[in-house]
Design a protein around this motif. Structure first.
Motif, short mmCIF file in Angstrom:
data_model
loop_
_atom_site.label_atom_id
_atom_site.label_comp_id
_atom_site.label_asym_id
_atom_site.label_seq_id
_atom_site.Cartn_x
_atom_site.Cartn_y
_atom_site.Cartn_z
N GLY A 82 114.29 -75.19 5.76
CA GLY A 82 115.23 -74.92 4.68
C GLY A 82 116.42 -74.12 5.19
N ASP A 83 117.61 -74.41 4.65
CA ASP A 83 118.82 -73.73 5.14
C ASP A 83 119.41 -72.76 4.14
OD1 ASP A 83 119.98 -75.37 3.26
OD2 ASP A 83 121.00 -76.68 4.68
N GLN A 84 118.68 -72.44 3.06
CA GLN A 84 119.23 -71.56 2.04
C GLN A 84 118.45 -70.24 1.89
OE1 GLN A 84 121.92 -71.52 0.39
NE2 GLN A 84 122.74 -73.53 0.88
N ARG A 85 117.41 -70.05 2.66
CA ARG A 85 116.68 -68.79 2.55
C ARG A 85 117.58 -67.64 3.03
NH1 ARG A 85 110.40 -70.06 4.41
NH2 ARG A 85 110.13 -71.89 3.04
N VAL A 87 116.91 -65.12 4.74
CA VAL A 87 116.65 -64.74 6.13
C VAL A 87 117.20 -65.76 7.12
CG1 VAL A 87 114.62 -63.37 5.55
CG2 VAL A 87 114.34 -65.81 6.10
N HIS A 88 117.67 -66.91 6.62
CA HIS A 88 118.21 -67.94 7.51
C HIS A 88 119.74 -67.98 7.52
CE1 HIS A 88 114.23 -70.42 7.19
NE2 HIS A 88 114.15 -69.43 8.06
N ARG A 89 120.36 -67.54 6.44
CA ARG A 89 121.80 -67.67 6.34
C ARG A 89 122.57 -66.97 7.46
NH1 ARG A 89 123.06 -71.95 4.93
NH2 ARG A 89 125.19 -71.17 5.01
N PRO A 90 122.21 -65.73 7.85
CA PRO A 90 122.97 -65.09 8.93
C PRO A 90 122.91 -65.88 10.23
CG PRO A 90 121.67 -63.46 7.74
CD PRO A 90 121.23 -64.80 7.26
N ALA A 91 121.73 -66.40 10.57
CA ALA A 91 121.58 -67.16 11.82
C ALA A 91 122.41 -68.44 11.78
CB ALA A 91 120.11 -67.49 12.05
N ILE A 92 122.44 -69.11 10.63
CA ILE A 92 123.21 -70.35 10.50
C ILE A 92 124.70 -70.06 10.61
CG2 ILE A 92 123.86 -72.17 8.87
CD1 ILE A 92 121.00 -72.08 7.80
N GLU A 93 125.15 -69.00 9.96
CA GLU A 93 126.58 -68.68 9.96
C GLU A 93 127.07 -68.25 11.34
OE1 GLU A 93 126.59 -65.81 6.86
OE2 GLU A 93 126.26 -67.31 5.28
N GLN A 94 126.20 -67.62 12.13
CA GLN A 94 126.61 -67.17 13.46
C GLN A 94 126.57 -68.28 14.50
OE1 GLN A 94 123.80 -64.13 14.46
NE2 GLN A 94 124.72 -62.55 13.17
N SER A 183 111.58 -67.05 -3.02
CA SER A 183 111.29 -67.66 -4.32
C SER A 183 111.43 -66.63 -5.44
CB SER A 183 109.87 -68.23 -4.32
OG SER A 183 109.54 -68.70 -5.62
N PRO A 184 112.02 -67.01 -6.57
CA PRO A 184 112.14 -66.07 -7.69
C PRO A 184 110.84 -65.84 -8.44
CG PRO A 184 113.05 -68.20 -8.30
CD PRO A 184 112.67 -68.29 -6.85
N VAL A 185 109.79 -66.62 -8.13
CA VAL A 185 108.50 -66.50 -8.81
C VAL A 185 107.47 -65.96 -7.82
CG1 VAL A 185 106.68 -67.71 -10.07
CG2 VAL A 185 109.06 -68.43 -10.32
N THR A 186 106.76 -64.89 -8.19
CA THR A 186 105.77 -64.31 -7.30
C THR A 186 104.53 -65.18 -7.22
OG1 THR A 186 104.75 -63.01 -9.07
CG2 THR A 186 106.58 -61.98 -7.86
N ALA A 187 103.79 -65.04 -6.12
CA ALA A 187 102.61 -65.89 -5.89
C ALA A 187 101.56 -65.75 -7.00
CB ALA A 187 102.00 -65.57 -4.53
N PRO A 188 101.20 -64.54 -7.47
CA PRO A 188 100.19 -64.44 -8.54
C PRO A 188 100.59 -65.18 -9.81
CG PRO A 188 100.50 -62.30 -7.50
CD PRO A 188 101.58 -63.20 -6.96
N VAL A 189 101.87 -65.08 -10.18
CA VAL A 189 102.35 -65.78 -11.37
C VAL A 189 102.29 -67.29 -11.15
CG1 VAL A 189 104.38 -66.22 -12.83
CG2 VAL A 189 103.83 -63.88 -12.11
N ARG A 236 118.96 -74.50 -7.43
CA ARG A 236 119.53 -73.15 -7.32
C ARG A 236 120.83 -73.11 -6.53
NH1 ARG A 236 114.97 -69.72 -4.75
NH2 ARG A 236 116.36 -67.98 -5.20
N TYR A 237 120.93 -73.94 -5.48
CA TYR A 237 122.09 -73.85 -4.59
C TYR A 237 122.96 -75.10 -4.55
CZ TYR A 237 119.34 -69.92 -2.84
OH TYR A 237 118.60 -68.77 -2.75
N HIS A 238 122.44 -76.24 -4.98
CA HIS A 238 123.18 -77.49 -4.82
C HIS A 238 123.44 -78.18 -6.16
CE1 HIS A 238 122.97 -77.19 -0.51
NE2 HIS A 238 121.66 -77.17 -0.52
N SER A 239 123.45 -77.42 -7.24
CA SER A 239 123.73 -78.03 -8.54
C SER A 239 124.44 -77.01 -9.43
CB SER A 239 122.42 -78.48 -9.21
OG SER A 239 121.86 -77.44 -9.99
#
Length: 411
Positions: A82-85, A87-94, A183-189, A236-239
């Motif tokens: 995935g390219d939208q997390r 933690v991935h955006r800084p690496a992609i942008e650099q 993810s906006p939803v936690t694992a227990p939920v 979330r990111y493409h619509s």
């Protein structure tokens, strides 16, 4: 002779896929370095014999952290799911300035025996052109693709990996105190929602099978609206939408005003929906508001291929269901801009006009489009079961080691 490269692994899927891929690349003589962001990442990076680091700082410190690692290990390539997390955006942008190639894995554009592997980005960030003529000419020149190797990937195996990953995450406050899940939803939920939903699924399948049979046998014209997951990066990111309720409101409003009065709208829920939203209640409310009582068929389950084979058209935001719809020669309208939103495939006019005799997609263009996308971005394999991982690792290694990539060669 293969050029030896230095791969930086960022976050992957909750499965042994990453560790297996890392072992393959190191066996081929490449250097592999991994950044773990939480305890789940660490759990699924065992027995790789590759250098790994645990990032424990706030997200604001990640760009500099990645930059230092890149220089220390002479990184030539970076791999992620995935390219939208965040933690991935800084690496992609650099990456462009640093001369680093980015390889992005994602679920397959075509399923179930494929996964996506693209350079620089996927979905809305894909390098695939938006020119139907290019697909026509390119696909026409490509050889016919071999049939994929089939494998069985039980959902319970995927679920077990997901649970193991998140149980390990109980150690995050100690090991990675600043980590926040993408993810906006936690694992227990999420798990509570799935447990409740799967308990009801058996009765839903019987009910929905009857509804589908009656719908098709009645001969009544109907259009499909397949729902997507609110948590999906595609939404979330493409619509332009933040929730499926917005989509249903817009589509049902247009359908009420402009669709033939004898037509029905069939709304089908996503098979992996967590059941956190009461769509039945939402659809009932919107049906009353728009005067659509008796004209909406809502399904929690059902054979999508069967439905699309008889539908007058499909409306989707940017789901891969759109590709299935095109494959069935079903007129398709997109509310966003997926890779298949091309003149000759999807409807070019307004949604209000789509309900009136929409033309089918070009079968020849779709054939060449599919052949090109499969050749350039899809690899036979899966992320979760052992046979699927075996295939994916072997097929991905060849592409990761290649320069240029299959798509870059075509471009």
């Amino acid at each position: 002779m293969k050029q030896k490269r230095s791969f930086l692994f960022l976050q992957g899927v909750c499965s042994p896929f990453y560790q297996r891929l890392a072992r393959r690349l190191t066996d081929d003589g490449h250097r592999v370095v991994k950044v773990n962001f939480n305890a789940g990442d660490m759990l699924y990076w065992q027995r790789t014999h590759a250098k790994s680091y645990l990032f424990r700082g706030p997200l604001s410190e990640l760009p500099e952290y990645i930059s230092r690692l890149r220089q220390r290990h002479d990184i030539t390539d970076q791999i992620m799911f995935g390219d939208q997390r965040p933690v991935h955006r800084p690496a992609i942008e650099q990456a462009p300035e640093a001369g680093v190639r980015t390889h992005v894995f994602e679920e397959g554009y075509f399923r179930p025996y494929w996964v996506t592997l693209e350079r620089e980005g996927v979905n809305g960030h894909s390098l695939l052109p938006r020119d139907p003529t290019w697909f026509f000419e390119t696909g026409k020149a490509l050889p016919e693709l071999p049939k994929p190797t089939h494998f069985h990937s039980p959902f319970k195996v995927r679920a077990q990996h997901d649970v193991a990953y998140h149980v390990a995450g109980l150690l995050n406050p100690l090991l990675a105190p600043h980590y926040r899940n993408h993810s906006p939803v936690t694992a227990p939920v999420e798990y509570a929602g799935y447990i409740k939903r799967f308990q009801q699924l058996k009765s839903w399948k019987k009910r929905d099978a009857k509804r589908i049979k009656a719908l098709i046998e009645s001969g009544t014209p109907y259009f499909m609206l397949p729902l997507q997951l609110n948590t999906d990066a595609q939404i979330r990111y493409h619509s332009p939408y933040s929730h499926m309720e917005e989509v249903m409101d817009y589509v049902m409003g247009s359908f009420a005003q402009h669709a033939p009065t004898d037509a029905l709208l069939c709304i089908k829920n996503h098979p992996l929906d967590m059941g956190l939203d009461n769509y039945t209640k939402t659809i009932t409310r919107l049906s009353t508001f728009y005067g659509l009582e008796g004209r909406i068929v809502y399904l929690e389950s059902g054979d999508l291929n069967q439905l699309l084979g008889h539908a007058k058209g499909t409306v989707t935001v940017n789901s891969t269901v759109g590709l299935v719809s095109l494959e069935h020669q079903c007129p398709t309208f997109t509310l966003s801009d997926p890779i298949y939103n091309l003149a000759g495939l999807t409807y070019e006019g307004a949604l209000d006009e789509f309900w009136q005799q929409p033309p089918p997609p070009s079968a020849q263009l779709f054939h060449y489009f599919r052949k090109t996308v499969m050749y350039a971005t899809q690899i036979n394999g899966g992320f979760y079961c052992r046979p699927g991982i075996d295939l994916a690792v072997n097929n991905a290694a060849h592409i990761l080691e290649a320069c240029p990539s299959p798509l870059e060669k075509l471009l």
